[in-house]
Design a protein around this motif. Sequence first.
Motif, mmCIF file in Angstrom:
data_model
loop_
_atom_site.group_PDB
_atom_site.id
_atom_site.type_symbol
_atom_site.label_atom_id
_atom_site.label_comp_id
_atom_site.label_asym_id
_atom_site.label_seq_id
_atom_site.Cartn_x
_atom_site.Cartn_y
_atom_site.Cartn_z
ATOM 1 N N SER A 1 0.643 -2.824 2.597
ATOM 2 C CA SER A 1 0.080 -1.674 3.312
ATOM 3 C C SER A 1 0.735 -1.468 4.667
ATOM 4 O O SER A 1 0.729 -0.360 5.203
ATOM 5 C CB SER A 1 -1.437 -1.859 3.492
ATOM 6 O OG SER A 1 -1.709 -2.950 4.370
ATOM 7 N N ARG B 1 -1.244 -7.798 -0.495
ATOM 8 C CA ARG B 1 -1.717 -6.421 -0.399
ATOM 9 C C ARG B 1 -1.675 -5.944 1.051
ATOM 10 O O ARG B 1 -1.321 -4.797 1.340
ATOM 11 C CB ARG B 1 -3.137 -6.332 -0.953
ATOM 12 C CG ARG B 1 -3.654 -4.902 -1.090
ATOM 13 C CD ARG B 1 -4.982 -4.838 -1.817
ATOM 14 N NE ARG B 1 -6.037 -5.494 -1.067
ATOM 15 C CZ ARG B 1 -6.669 -6.600 -1.436
ATOM 16 N NH1 ARG B 1 -6.324 -7.208 -2.563
ATOM 17 N NH2 ARG B 1 -7.630 -7.135 -0.707
ATOM 18 N N ALA C 1 4.049 2.284 -2.674
ATOM 19 C CA ALA C 1 3.526 1.029 -2.130
ATOM 20 C C ALA C 1 3.088 0.094 -3.255
ATOM 21 O O ALA C 1 3.306 -1.117 -3.188
ATOM 22 C CB ALA C 1 2.351 1.327 -1.197
ATOM 23 N N SER C 2 2.493 0.658 -4.311
ATOM 24 C CA SER C 2 2.064 -0.154 -5.454
ATOM 25 C C SER C 2 3.249 -0.818 -6.135
ATOM 26 O O SER C 2 3.221 -2.009 -6.462
ATOM 27 C CB SER C 2 1.309 0.731 -6.456
ATOM 28 O OG SER C 2 0.966 0.013 -7.616
ATOM 29 N N GLY D 1 1.375 6.241 -2.255
ATOM 30 C CA GLY D 1 0.573 5.125 -2.743
ATOM 31 C C GLY D 1 1.238 4.444 -3.924
ATOM 32 O O GLY D 1 1.220 3.213 -4.054
ATOM 33 N N ALA E 1 -3.050 3.805 -7.339
ATOM 34 C CA ALA E 1 -2.611 4.818 -6.370
ATOM 35 C C ALA E 1 -2.930 6.188 -6.925
ATOM 36 O O ALA E 1 -3.007 6.381 -8.140
ATOM 37 C CB ALA E 1 -1.117 4.681 -6.107
ATOM 38 N N ASP E 2 -3.091 7.150 -6.023
ATOM 39 C CA ASP E 2 -3.372 8.523 -6.467
ATOM 40 C C ASP E 2 -2.402 9.532 -5.870
ATOM 41 O O ASP E 2 -2.615 10.735 -5.940
ATOM 42 C CB ASP E 2 -4.815 8.925 -6.145
ATOM 43 C CG ASP E 2 -5.148 8.793 -4.662
ATOM 44 O OD1 ASP E 2 -4.208 8.567 -3.854
ATOM 45 O OD2 ASP E 2 -6.336 8.919 -4.298
ATOM 46 N N ASP E 3 -1.302 9.054 -5.266
ATOM 47 C CA ASP E 3 -0.271 9.951 -4.774
ATOM 48 C C ASP E 3 1.069 9.212 -4.755
ATOM 49 O O ASP E 3 1.129 8.017 -5.061
ATOM 50 C CB ASP E 3 -0.611 10.509 -3.380
ATOM 51 C CG ASP E 3 -0.783 9.434 -2.318
ATOM 52 O OD1 ASP E 3 -0.292 8.299 -2.523
ATOM 53 O OD2 ASP E 3 -1.397 9.717 -1.284
ATOM 54 N N HIS F 1 -5.219 7.532 -12.413
ATOM 55 C CA HIS F 1 -4.856 6.480 -11.460
ATOM 56 C C HIS F 1 -3.537 5.891 -11.918
ATOM 57 O O HIS F 1 -3.262 5.765 -13.118
ATOM 58 C CB HIS F 1 -5.941 5.414 -11.341
ATOM 59 C CG HIS F 1 -6.230 4.655 -12.590
ATOM 60 N ND1 HIS F 1 -5.741 3.393 -12.838
ATOM 61 C CD2 HIS F 1 -6.969 4.980 -13.679
ATOM 62 C CE1 HIS F 1 -6.156 2.981 -14.024
ATOM 63 N NE2 HIS F 1 -6.917 3.922 -14.561
#
Length: 515
Positions: A418, A414, A384-385, A381, A376-378, A308
């Motif tokens: 998004s 948050r 964005a984080s 993401g 995030a996992d990509d 992560h």
Amino acid sequence: MSERQDFHPIRTDRPTRDHALLTIADVLAEPALQAGAPEVVVGGAALDAAVRWVHVSDSAGVARLLDGGELLLSTGAGWPTAAEELADFALGLSHAGVAGIVVELGSGQTRVPDAVVEVCTERGLALIALHSEVKFVAVTEAVHRALIAAQTMALRERQHLHDLFTALSLRGAPADVVVAETARALGAPVVLENMAREVIAHETLRTPVAEALGELRWTDRVPVQARGVRWGTLLALPGPAHPAGRLTVLELGATALAFGCLADDGDSEWSMLAQRGLIDDLLGARFASPDDIVARLATSGFTFLGRHCHGIVARGAESAGQLAERAAQSGFAAVSALVGDDVVALLSLPASVALSDAVVARIVGPDRTVFVGPPADDVLGLLASLRAAMGLAAGDRSDAGPRVRRVDDRPLERFVASLRDDHRLLAHSERMLAPIVAYDRERRGDLLDVLSALVAHPGNRSAAAAASHLSRSVFYQRLTVIGDLLEIDLDDGETLAALHLALLTRRSTGSAGRP
């Protein structure tokens, strides 16, 4: 691979296949040879062979007189007649490194012998038959003129490149600028790697980054080294021939890079450059696809599978390098860079490890204020984080003690992160804040800062005034101006929520600080 131990800025040695000043195909196009009605008996890739010189001979023992790279012109009058001897003759020419064979059919040979055709086909040796008589001296003169013109152009091009890269060295140009100039000179993607094979800088021109990095095993390459010290490798993907020779261009680029490493601490400078470039490209969306960033992150050991990732902002951290070093010591992958006064970083942790406050302190150092984006996992993401963490940091300029603030603890931030690219959210922000933005621009005012303090301390205007570093009376005057400009009631909860949303959107899109 070239293993230069010192600098050789200008090389005037005999052309090699890299210095393909003239090819068999170029010679074929010469009018002097076209007059002989040439037939390509063995061609294809063999026509790309470099021609160094022209040699005219009918002797069966001509191979011993050749140095390699010659185009042999012959009538075949003195060639052997037996098939086995003809095959040995052709093999001898191939072993001597002849560039190609041109046979004038007529009194010497009425047809090209099968044994010669078979050997040339097997060895990839260009074989051309002339069906009309030509003056070999005319062919020789034409080729020699073309060779001399090409060599003159090569020398001029080498001098131009030498001047270019010398100027870059003297100006202290950073590695990414040298790499970009090398790629433009070659007309092909160029990548700089350190000794750990991490990508430090790249210029892929119109080739997708992920594709270029995936093809590096097929590249030309030269070491970046000087005085017995090697810092890395400069690599180039296949591209068009260059008058000065592709390896010469790469070597000149490597020389400029080596000078830079001698002047500075090459390893640390390169590491900072690589990581800053990654973060700049990620934040600026200067990548064709997420795969491009994934490929570049992978060269630094930063992966997503089974992990992560978070974007973080560390305020008061000693340096970006120290943060990355601490992360590595903890078994995490990190890419970090100084952005403004803060250190911005990407973290990749094993799925089993939570990014607790204790872990954050271990990575960033004690007594720091850190802003943490959601997991995030990509790539998208992670982007964005990071933006969410930077937005949270931009809205927090208080002098409160060291702490860890998380976007996940701020639901509205948050939500804005998004929907950062939603045009309706952007329109809402611009519509609500336009009068204040215009006022601040025209009068160099601070109404946006005052409004930010107000929404950050709802129901406590004394705290909001303190956060704005204004007296309460001046703070209230500013609120009156804001209310009049926007024609709203600043005591209305829904209105304050809408203003808070507009401010967060403006901050997340990077507009904060640009009235």
